[in-house]
Each structure stands twice: as structure tokens, then as C-alpha cells.
Design a protein around this motif. Structure first.
Motif, PDB file in Angstrom:
ATOM      1  N   ARG A  89     -68.366 -12.016 -13.023  1.00  0.00           N
ATOM      2  CA  ARG A  89     -68.258 -13.033 -11.972  1.00  0.00           C
ATOM      3  C   ARG A  89     -67.433 -12.562 -10.776  1.00  0.00           C
ATOM      4  NH1 ARG A  89     -72.168 -14.398 -13.597  1.00  0.00           N
ATOM      5  NH2 ARG A  89     -72.652 -16.079 -14.999  1.00  0.00           N
ATOM      6  N   ARG A  90     -66.825 -11.386 -10.876  1.00  0.00           N
ATOM      7  CA  ARG A  90     -66.028 -10.876  -9.759  1.00  0.00           C
ATOM      8  C   ARG A  90     -66.321  -9.390  -9.575  1.00  0.00           C
ATOM      9  NH1 ARG A  90     -59.908 -12.283  -8.499  1.00  0.00           N
ATOM     10  NH2 ARG A  90     -60.993 -14.256  -8.362  1.00  0.00           N
ATOM     11  N   PHE A  91     -66.532  -9.012  -8.316  1.00  0.00           N
ATOM     12  CA  PHE A  91     -66.812  -7.624  -7.975  1.00  0.00           C
ATOM     13  C   PHE A  91     -65.914  -7.194  -6.832  1.00  0.00           C
ATOM     14  CE2 PHE A  91     -70.699  -9.363  -9.796  1.00  0.00           C
ATOM     15  CZ  PHE A  91     -70.957  -8.433 -10.784  1.00  0.00           C
ATOM     16  N   GLY A  92     -65.771  -5.898  -6.676  1.00  0.00           N
ATOM     17  CA  GLY A  92     -64.999  -5.352  -5.571  1.00  0.00           C
ATOM     18  C   GLY A  92     -65.923  -4.810  -4.498  1.00  0.00           C
ATOM     19  N   TYR A  93     -65.372  -4.700  -3.284  1.00  0.00           N
ATOM     20  CA  TYR A  93     -66.097  -4.126  -2.148  1.00  0.00           C
ATOM     21  C   TYR A  93     -65.168  -3.109  -1.514  1.00  0.00           C
ATOM     22  CZ  TYR A  93     -68.789  -3.916   2.204  1.00  0.00           C
ATOM     23  OH  TYR A  93     -69.528  -3.497   3.282  1.00  0.00           O
ATOM     24  N   LEU A  94     -65.549  -1.836  -1.568  1.00  0.00           N
ATOM     25  CA  LEU A  94     -64.713  -0.745  -1.073  1.00  0.00           C
ATOM     26  C   LEU A  94     -65.134  -0.355   0.335  1.00  0.00           C
ATOM     27  CD1 LEU A  94     -62.457   1.283  -1.901  1.00  0.00           C
ATOM     28  CD2 LEU A  94     -64.306   2.843  -2.558  1.00  0.00           C
ATOM     29  N   TRP A  95     -64.193  -0.431   1.256  1.00  0.00           N
ATOM     30  CA  TRP A  95     -64.419  -0.113   2.669  1.00  0.00           C
ATOM     31  C   TRP A  95     -63.571   1.094   3.030  1.00  0.00           C
ATOM     32  CZ3 TRP A  95     -67.838  -1.743   6.167  1.00  0.00           C
ATOM     33  CH2 TRP A  95     -67.603  -1.454   7.515  1.00  0.00           C
ATOM     34  N   PRO A  96     -64.036   1.941   3.971  1.00  0.00           N
ATOM     35  CA  PRO A  96     -63.195   3.077   4.374  1.00  0.00           C
ATOM     36  C   PRO A  96     -62.015   2.617   5.223  1.00  0.00           C
ATOM     37  CG  PRO A  96     -65.164   3.017   5.701  1.00  0.00           C
ATOM     38  CD  PRO A  96     -65.303   1.930   4.668  1.00  0.00           C
ATOM     39  N   LEU A  97     -61.374   3.526   5.851  1.00  0.00           N
ATOM     40  CA  LEU A  97     -60.174   3.273   6.657  1.00  0.00           C
ATOM     41  C   LEU A  97     -60.312   2.105   7.615  1.00  0.00           C
ATOM     42  CD1 LEU A  97     -59.827   7.009   7.650  1.00  0.00           C
ATOM     43  CD2 LEU A  97     -58.605   5.882   5.808  1.00  0.00           C
ATOM     44  N   GLY A  98     -59.243   1.353   7.775  1.00  0.00           N
ATOM     45  CA  GLY A  98     -59.206   0.298   8.788  1.00  0.00           C
ATOM     46  C   GLY A  98     -59.622  -1.061   8.271  1.00  0.00           C
ATOM     47  N   LEU A 129     -74.956 -15.630  -4.905  1.00  0.00           N
ATOM     48  CA  LEU A 129     -75.056 -15.071  -6.257  1.00  0.00           C
ATOM     49  C   LEU A 129     -74.080 -15.718  -7.237  1.00  0.00           C
ATOM     50  CD1 LEU A 129     -75.367 -11.329  -5.210  1.00  0.00           C
ATOM     51  CD2 LEU A 129     -77.169 -12.745  -6.218  1.00  0.00           C
ATOM     52  N   ASN A 130     -73.276 -16.670  -6.728  1.00  0.00           N
ATOM     53  CA  ASN A 130     -72.288 -17.364  -7.546  1.00  0.00           C
ATOM     54  C   ASN A 130     -71.272 -16.394  -8.161  1.00  0.00           C
ATOM     55  OD1 ASN A 130     -71.095 -19.683  -8.579  1.00  0.00           O
ATOM     56  ND2 ASN A 130     -72.240 -19.538 -10.499  1.00  0.00           N
ATOM     57  N   VAL A 131     -70.778 -15.471  -7.336  1.00  0.00           N
ATOM     58  CA  VAL A 131     -69.745 -14.520  -7.747  1.00  0.00           C
ATOM     59  C   VAL A 131     -68.658 -14.481  -6.677  1.00  0.00           C
ATOM     60  CG1 VAL A 131     -71.336 -13.077  -9.083  1.00  0.00           C
ATOM     61  CG2 VAL A 131     -70.894 -12.516  -6.685  1.00  0.00           C
ATOM     62  N   GLU A 132     -67.552 -13.824  -7.004  1.00  0.00           N
ATOM     63  CA  GLU A 132     -66.488 -13.595  -6.040  1.00  0.00           C
ATOM     64  C   GLU A 132     -66.452 -12.115  -5.703  1.00  0.00           C
ATOM     65  OE1 GLU A 132     -62.669 -15.150  -7.203  1.00  0.00           O
ATOM     66  OE2 GLU A 132     -63.652 -16.779  -8.297  1.00  0.00           O
ATOM     67  N   VAL A 133     -66.015 -11.806  -4.487  1.00  0.00           N
ATOM     68  CA  VAL A 133     -65.899 -10.410  -4.060  1.00  0.00           C
ATOM     69  C   VAL A 133     -64.490 -10.177  -3.530  1.00  0.00           C
ATOM     70  CG1 VAL A 133     -66.725  -8.641  -2.472  1.00  0.00           C
ATOM     71  CG2 VAL A 133     -68.349 -10.202  -3.522  1.00  0.00           C
ATOM     72  N   THR A 134     -63.825  -9.182  -4.092  1.00  0.00           N
ATOM     73  CA  THR A 134     -62.522  -8.740  -3.634  1.00  0.00           C
ATOM     74  C   THR A 134     -62.743  -7.545  -2.715  1.00  0.00           C
ATOM     75  OG1 THR A 134     -61.474  -9.430  -5.685  1.00  0.00           O
ATOM     76  CG2 THR A 134     -60.318  -7.781  -4.387  1.00  0.00           C
ATOM     77  N   MET A 135     -62.281  -7.626  -1.488  1.00  0.00           N
ATOM     78  CA  MET A 135     -62.526  -6.560  -0.517  1.00  0.00           C
ATOM     79  C   MET A 135     -61.266  -5.754  -0.276  1.00  0.00           C
ATOM     80  SD  MET A 135     -64.946  -8.489   2.202  1.00  0.00           S
ATOM     81  CE  MET A 135     -66.221  -9.581   1.638  1.00  0.00           C
ATOM     82  N   ARG A 136     -61.410  -4.444  -0.308  1.00  0.00           N
ATOM     83  CA  ARG A 136     -60.287  -3.532  -0.073  1.00  0.00           C
ATOM     84  C   ARG A 136     -60.743  -2.372   0.801  1.00  0.00           C
ATOM     85  NH1 ARG A 136     -55.247  -5.093  -1.854  1.00  0.00           N
ATOM     86  NH2 ARG A 136     -55.540  -6.356  -3.684  1.00  0.00           N
ATOM     87  N   SER A 137     -59.869  -1.950   1.706  1.00  0.00           N
ATOM     88  CA  SER A 137     -60.130  -0.709   2.436  1.00  0.00           C
ATOM     89  C   SER A 137     -59.143   0.327   1.921  1.00  0.00           C
ATOM     90  CB  SER A 137     -59.980  -0.908   3.949  1.00  0.00           C
ATOM     91  OG  SER A 137     -58.693  -1.339   4.268  1.00  0.00           O
ATOM     92  N   ARG A 139     -59.428  -3.681  -9.872  1.00  0.00           N
ATOM     93  CA  ARG A 139     -59.500  -3.860 -11.328  1.00  0.00           C
ATOM     94  C   ARG A 139     -58.479  -4.910 -11.776  1.00  0.00           C
ATOM     95  NH1 ARG A 139     -62.955  -4.006 -15.122  1.00  0.00           N
ATOM     96  NH2 ARG A 139     -63.313  -1.889 -15.764  1.00  0.00           N
ATOM     97  N   LYS A 140     -57.253  -4.822 -11.245  1.00  0.00           N
ATOM     98  CA  LYS A 140     -56.203  -5.789 -11.599  1.00  0.00           C
ATOM     99  C   LYS A 140     -56.562  -7.200 -11.154  1.00  0.00           C
ATOM    100  CE  LYS A 140     -52.468  -2.480 -11.656  1.00  0.00           C
ATOM    101  NZ  LYS A 140     -51.438  -1.818 -10.874  1.00  0.00           N
ATOM    102  N   GLU A 141     -57.348  -7.305 -10.079  1.00  0.00           N
ATOM    103  CA  GLU A 141     -57.779  -8.608  -9.580  1.00  0.00           C
ATOM    104  C   GLU A 141     -59.019  -9.122 -10.315  1.00  0.00           C
ATOM    105  OE1 GLU A 141     -58.204  -7.689  -5.449  1.00  0.00           O
ATOM    106  OE2 GLU A 141     -56.050  -7.740  -5.098  1.00  0.00           O
ATOM    107  N   GLY A 142     -59.468  -8.381 -11.312  1.00  0.00           N
ATOM    108  CA  GLY A 142     -60.568  -8.852 -12.150  1.00  0.00           C
ATOM    109  C   GLY A 142     -61.952  -8.356 -11.790  1.00  0.00           C
ATOM    110  N   ALA A 143     -62.050  -7.386 -10.893  1.00  0.00           N
ATOM    111  CA  ALA A 143     -63.370  -6.859 -10.530  1.00  0.00           C
ATOM    112  C   ALA A 143     -63.997  -6.151 -11.727  1.00  0.00           C
ATOM    113  CB  ALA A 143     -63.258  -5.907  -9.350  1.00  0.00           C
ATOM    114  N   ALA A 144     -65.255  -6.473 -11.995  1.00  0.00           N
ATOM    115  CA  ALA A 144     -65.980  -5.843 -13.094  1.00  0.00           C
ATOM    116  C   ALA A 144     -66.753  -4.616 -12.633  1.00  0.00           C
ATOM    117  CB  ALA A 144     -66.941  -6.851 -13.717  1.00  0.00           C
TER     118      ALA A 144
END
Length: 192
Positions: A35-44, A61-69, A86-91
Motif C-alpha cells: 500500500r506504500r511505495f517510494g519515488y526516487l528523484w535525482p538531485l534537487g 491506485l489507492n496507494v501512498e507514495v513517499t517521495m525522496r530526492s 524503507r523506514k517509512e514503509g515503502a514496499a
């Protein structure tokens, strides 16, 4: 417009942002219980339009997305960003379709695998070098179309008479070895 770009502009346009939304869908299908995924962004900072697109796709899609650069394009920065997800629950993690990350799969892929995070990237070669899944335009098809445009221009067709073509040939690639390393059994629906 794409149909009549004018001047000396023509070529092939890829739909990278739209592809990110579809990649999230494939990741969700590969991991139906997640139910939770990550989104990896480059610099900035992540552009607002990308945040809006991914938020809308996640809602549908009824999911959550954690975004990080990442702070830098290096394994330590990938480790920090992916560990935080991962610590925020991204599968699993969707890797943004950006030029900056397009040749980094061999660096972030092993980091994600060590954390047990399946990844989905844009290009098929990224799946061969570290991502579990890849979904993007077929680069061979794109190169061939560009070659055909070049040939037409060399034969005398003016670039202004050639529309910018939106590539519509997509390719899904599965790295079964990487999937096994993160204990992910790819569903038959995705493999088909």
C-alpha cells in the motif's frame, strides 16, 4: 504543435512523465498487497507537476507514495534515500524517469536490493543492470524512427514538414534474478 513544429524542429518525443504513472501501476500489480511505495528523484526539489502527477496516480491506485530526492548521484546518497523510504514503509520504489538517473541503475539497484526493495525503472537496459522491472518506450524502435527521419531529411524533406512523433511503442522488462534477490514473485498477470 507536434504536428507542425515549424522551423528546423522535428523528431521523436517520449512520454516520460506519463510513463511514471504507468510504472507505479505495474509496481502495484507486481506487489498487490503493498500500500506504500517510494519515488526516487535525482538531485534537487521534485517539480510540482511531478508531485501532482504521482499524487494523482497514487490516489487512483489507492496507494501512498513517499517521495525522496538524493543528495548526490552516489551509492551513499542512494542508501540514505532508499533507507528512509524503507523506514517509512515503502514496499517498492519507482525510479523517476530522468536523464540523471538513466545510467545509475548499477549503483542504486544493488542498494535497493540489499534493503529488499523492488524497483521499477524506465529503460530496459536499467532492468538488466539493477532494477527489478523496467517499463518505457522501446529505444530500438525510437532509434529506427529517428534514422528514418534523418534519411528523409537527407533526401530533401524539410524538417518543418515532418511532425514530431510521439513514440507509442512501449516495452516491459523483468529481471527475474533481481526479483529473486528481493524475494518478489512476479505475478503471471505482469509477466503476461
Amino acid at each position: 504543435s507536434l504536428a507542425r513544429p515549424g522551423g528546423n524542429v522535428t523528431g521523436i518525443a517520449f512520454q516520460t512523465s506519463e510513463g511514471d504513472a504507468k510504472r507505479l501501476q505495474f509496481l502495484r500489480e507486481a506487489m498487490p498487497a503493498a500500500r506504500r511505495f517510494g519515488y526516487l528523484w535525482p538531485l534537487g526539489a521534485i517539480p510540482v507537476r511531478v508531485v501532482d502527477l504521482m499524487t494523482d496516480a497514487a490516489r487512483r491506485l489507492n496507494v501512498e507514495v513517499t517521495m525522496r530526492s538524493v543528495a548526490a548521484l552516489e551509492p551513499a546518497a542512494y542508501e540514505a534515500a532508499l533507507s528512509a523510504m524503507r523506514k517509512e514503509g515503502a514496499a517498492g520504489v519507482l525510479v523517476a524517469s530522468t536523464q540523471a538517473l538513466s545510467f545509475e541503475a548499477q549503483h542504486f539497484g544493488p542498494v535497493a536490493q540489499s534493503l529488499g526493495l523492488p524497483t521499477i525503472c524506465e529503460w530496459d537496459y536499467m532492468a538488466r543492470t539493477g532494477c527489478v522491472l523496467a517499463y518505457g518506450h522501446d529505444l530500438e524502435y525510437g532509434r529506427r524512427r529517428v534514422g528514418e527521419y534523418v534519411a528523409r531529411i537527407l533526401r530533401g524533406t524539410s524538417p518543418e514538414d515532418l511532425p514530431v512523433e510521439q513514440a507509442d511503442t512501449w516495452k516491459l522488462t523483468v529481471n527475474k534474478g533481481a526479483a529473486a534477490r528481493v524475494s518478489l514473485a512476479i505475478p503471471l498477470s505482469v509477466l503476461t
